[in-house]
Design a protein around this motif. Structure first.
Motif, PDB file in Angstrom:
ATOM      1  N   ALA A  27      -4.588   1.962   3.252  1.00  0.00           N
ATOM      2  CA  ALA A  27      -5.333   0.959   4.228  1.00  0.00           C
ATOM      3  C   ALA A  27      -4.487   0.573   5.380  1.00  0.00           C
ATOM      4  N   VAL A  28      -3.367   0.533   5.151  1.00  0.00           N
ATOM      5  CA  VAL A  28      -2.533   0.215   6.569  1.00  0.00           C
ATOM      6  C   VAL A  28      -2.478   1.443   7.313  1.00  0.00           C
ATOM      7  N   ARG A  29      -2.416   2.723   6.859  1.00  0.00           N
ATOM      8  CA  ARG A  29      -2.478   3.876   7.750  1.00  0.00           C
ATOM      9  C   ARG A  29      -3.977   4.004   8.585  1.00  0.00           C
ATOM     10  N   ALA A  30      -4.979   3.657   7.742  1.00  0.00           N
ATOM     11  CA  ALA A  30      -6.088   3.409   8.250  1.00  0.00           C
ATOM     12  C   ALA A  30      -6.549   2.618   9.440  1.00  0.00           C
ATOM     13  N   LYS A  48      -0.302  -9.467  -1.235  1.00  0.00           N
ATOM     14  CA  LYS A  48      -0.897  -8.046  -0.421  1.00  0.00           C
ATOM     15  C   LYS A  48      -1.333  -8.317   0.875  1.00  0.00           C
ATOM     16  N   ARG A  49      -1.706  -9.653   1.200  1.00  0.00           N
ATOM     17  CA  ARG A  49      -2.143 -10.088   2.436  1.00  0.00           C
ATOM     18  C   ARG A  49      -0.833 -10.151   3.221  1.00  0.00           C
ATOM     19  N   GLU A  50       0.204 -10.454   2.682  1.00  0.00           N
ATOM     20  CA  GLU A  50       1.439 -10.873   3.464  1.00  0.00           C
ATOM     21  C   GLU A  50       1.975  -9.298   3.685  1.00  0.00           C
ATOM     22  N   ALA A  51       1.774  -8.418   2.687  1.00  0.00           N
ATOM     23  CA  ALA A  51       2.427  -7.154   2.903  1.00  0.00           C
ATOM     24  C   ALA A  51       1.754  -6.422   3.935  1.00  0.00           C
ATOM     25  N   GLY A  61       3.853  -5.742  16.629  1.00  0.00           N
ATOM     26  CA  GLY A  61       3.982  -7.102  17.399  1.00  0.00           C
ATOM     27  C   GLY A  61       2.762  -7.896  17.786  1.00  0.00           C
ATOM     28  N   GLY A  62       1.508  -7.151  17.457  1.00  0.00           N
ATOM     29  CA  GLY A  62       0.300  -7.673  17.701  1.00  0.00           C
ATOM     30  C   GLY A  62      -0.767  -7.402  16.327  1.00  0.00           C
ATOM     31  N   PRO A  63      -1.887  -7.776  16.541  1.00  0.00           N
ATOM     32  CA  PRO A  63      -2.955  -7.257  15.693  1.00  0.00           C
ATOM     33  C   PRO A  63      -3.149  -5.886  15.228  1.00  0.00           C
ATOM     34  N   PRO A  64      -3.618  -5.627  14.054  1.00  0.00           N
ATOM     35  CA  PRO A  64      -3.839  -4.335  13.745  1.00  0.00           C
ATOM     36  C   PRO A  64      -4.742  -3.793  14.417  1.00  0.00           C
ATOM     37  N   GLU A  65      -4.698  -2.338  14.813  1.00  0.00           N
ATOM     38  CA  GLU A  65      -5.710  -1.674  15.599  1.00  0.00           C
ATOM     39  C   GLU A  65      -6.967  -1.384  14.912  1.00  0.00           C
ATOM     40  N   GLY A  66      -6.938  -1.381  13.677  1.00  0.00           N
ATOM     41  CA  GLY A  66      -8.103  -1.074  12.971  1.00  0.00           C
ATOM     42  C   GLY A  66      -8.821  -2.398  12.622  1.00  0.00           C
ATOM     43  N   GLY A  67      -8.526  -3.381  13.068  1.00  0.00           N
ATOM     44  CA  GLY A  67      -9.218  -4.761  12.719  1.00  0.00           C
ATOM     45  C   GLY A  67      -8.540  -5.694  12.226  1.00  0.00           C
ATOM     46  N   VAL A  69      -6.686  -8.527   9.631  1.00  0.00           N
ATOM     47  CA  VAL A  69      -5.896  -8.494   8.323  1.00  0.00           C
ATOM     48  C   VAL A  69      -6.872  -8.497   7.187  1.00  0.00           C
ATOM     49  N   ASP A  70      -7.796  -9.437   7.439  1.00  0.00           N
ATOM     50  CA  ASP A  70      -9.040  -9.682   6.445  1.00  0.00           C
ATOM     51  C   ASP A  70      -9.661  -8.354   6.151  1.00  0.00           C
ATOM     52  N   ALA A  71      -9.992  -7.417   7.424  1.00  0.00           N
ATOM     53  CA  ALA A  71     -10.744  -6.391   7.347  1.00  0.00           C
ATOM     54  C   ALA A  71      -9.878  -5.100   6.575  1.00  0.00           C
ATOM     55  N   VAL A  72      -8.413  -5.083   6.858  1.00  0.00           N
ATOM     56  CA  VAL A  72      -7.740  -4.301   6.180  1.00  0.00           C
ATOM     57  C   VAL A  72      -7.446  -4.712   4.743  1.00  0.00           C
ATOM     58  N   PHE A  73      -7.681  -5.935   4.389  1.00  0.00           N
ATOM     59  CA  PHE A  73      -7.276  -6.148   3.047  1.00  0.00           C
ATOM     60  C   PHE A  73      -8.799  -5.860   2.195  1.00  0.00           C
ATOM     61  N   ALA A  74      -9.644  -6.107   2.751  1.00  0.00           N
ATOM     62  CA  ALA A  74     -11.127  -5.577   2.317  1.00  0.00           C
ATOM     63  C   ALA A  74     -10.922  -4.091   2.295  1.00  0.00           C
ATOM     64  N   ASP A  75     -10.301  -3.301   2.891  1.00  0.00           N
ATOM     65  CA  ASP A  75     -10.422  -1.828   2.698  1.00  0.00           C
ATOM     66  C   ASP A  75      -9.587  -1.780   1.703  1.00  0.00           C
TER      67      ASP A  75
END
Length: 224
Positions: A27-30, A48-51, A61-67, A69-75
């Motif tokens: 999920a992090v790589r995606a 897992k959200r903290e991770a 240093g900024g928000p994830p490119e893929g959306g 944190v909630d979206a990445v956690f859902a993935d």
């Protein structure tokens, strides 16, 4: 006399074949992250959200490119659900018998986890650990902070009516599990070698005992 055993879930009481950390890395790589195996190990046992937040925003240093944190956690959750459907989790060998022995001897048993309540309830339902099998289940979203903070252990004490932390045994397969037990002041802090860490890596954290697995805890307490 130990009154309460507080045990981790994945890798400690339940064999889920490392699916949680595979799903986390994927999920992090995606989402644009590039975690190394060491990065993933560093967050074993954590919220897992903290991770996800640390693995993504810590690199950029900024928000994830893929959306978000909630979206990445859902993935992450979708990937984990698929992994569990493909290869169902199961209790580790000897664990149901160990939990039964502890409870028969008057020791209350609580599980704690870096999963949220939704993931946890679904996981425990899959392996048949429903109402009455445990004395308490505490999830990371029940407390202000996950491991290495001791709050889930304290919540387990509150839920089971245990007041003296020196009468608490904690057990887990990650460094964060041991750190949480030590931070709580638990009387016995056990590292178990059923997860992804060997004795050298796990034993680097403060502990009172290293055991092959939870199945050996009744023997440690002279209950077997």
């Amino acid at each position: 006399m130990i009154e309460l055993a507080v045990l981790d879930i994945a890798g400690t009481t339940v064999q889920e074949h490392g699916a949680v950390y595979i799903a986390l890395e994927e999920a992090v790589r995606a989402a644009g992250g590039h975690p190394t195996p060491a990065d993933i190990r560093r967050w074993m046992g954590a919220d897992k959200r903290e991770a996800i937040t640390a693995l993504l925003t810590g690199e950029t240093g900024g928000p994830p490119e893929g959306g978000t944190v909630d979206a990445v956690f859902a993935d992450f959750r979708d990937r984990l659900d698929a992994a569990y459907a493909d290869r169902p989790p199961a209790p580790l060998p000897g664990v149901p018998e160990a939990l039964a022995a502890l409870r028969a001897a008057g020791v209350k048993v609580a599980l704690t986890t870096g999963f949220d309540r939704g993931v946890t309830d679904a996981l425990l339902a899959r392996i048949g650990w429903g109402d009455g099998f445990l004395d308490a289940v505490v999830c990371v979203d029940d407390v202000a902070a996950g491991r290495p903070a001791p709050y889930m252990i304290f919540r387990a004490m509150e839920a089971t009516g245990v007041r003296d932390v020196s009468r608490v045994l904690t057990a887990g397969d990650t460094v964060r599990d041991l750190e949480a037990g030590s931070n709580a002041g638990a009387g016995i802090v056990v590292g178990v070698l059923t997860g992804g860490l060997d004795a050298a890596a796990l034993g680097a954290a403060r502990h009172t005992h290293l055991l092959p697995g939870v199945a050996d805890i009744p023997g440690l307490l002279s209950l077997a």
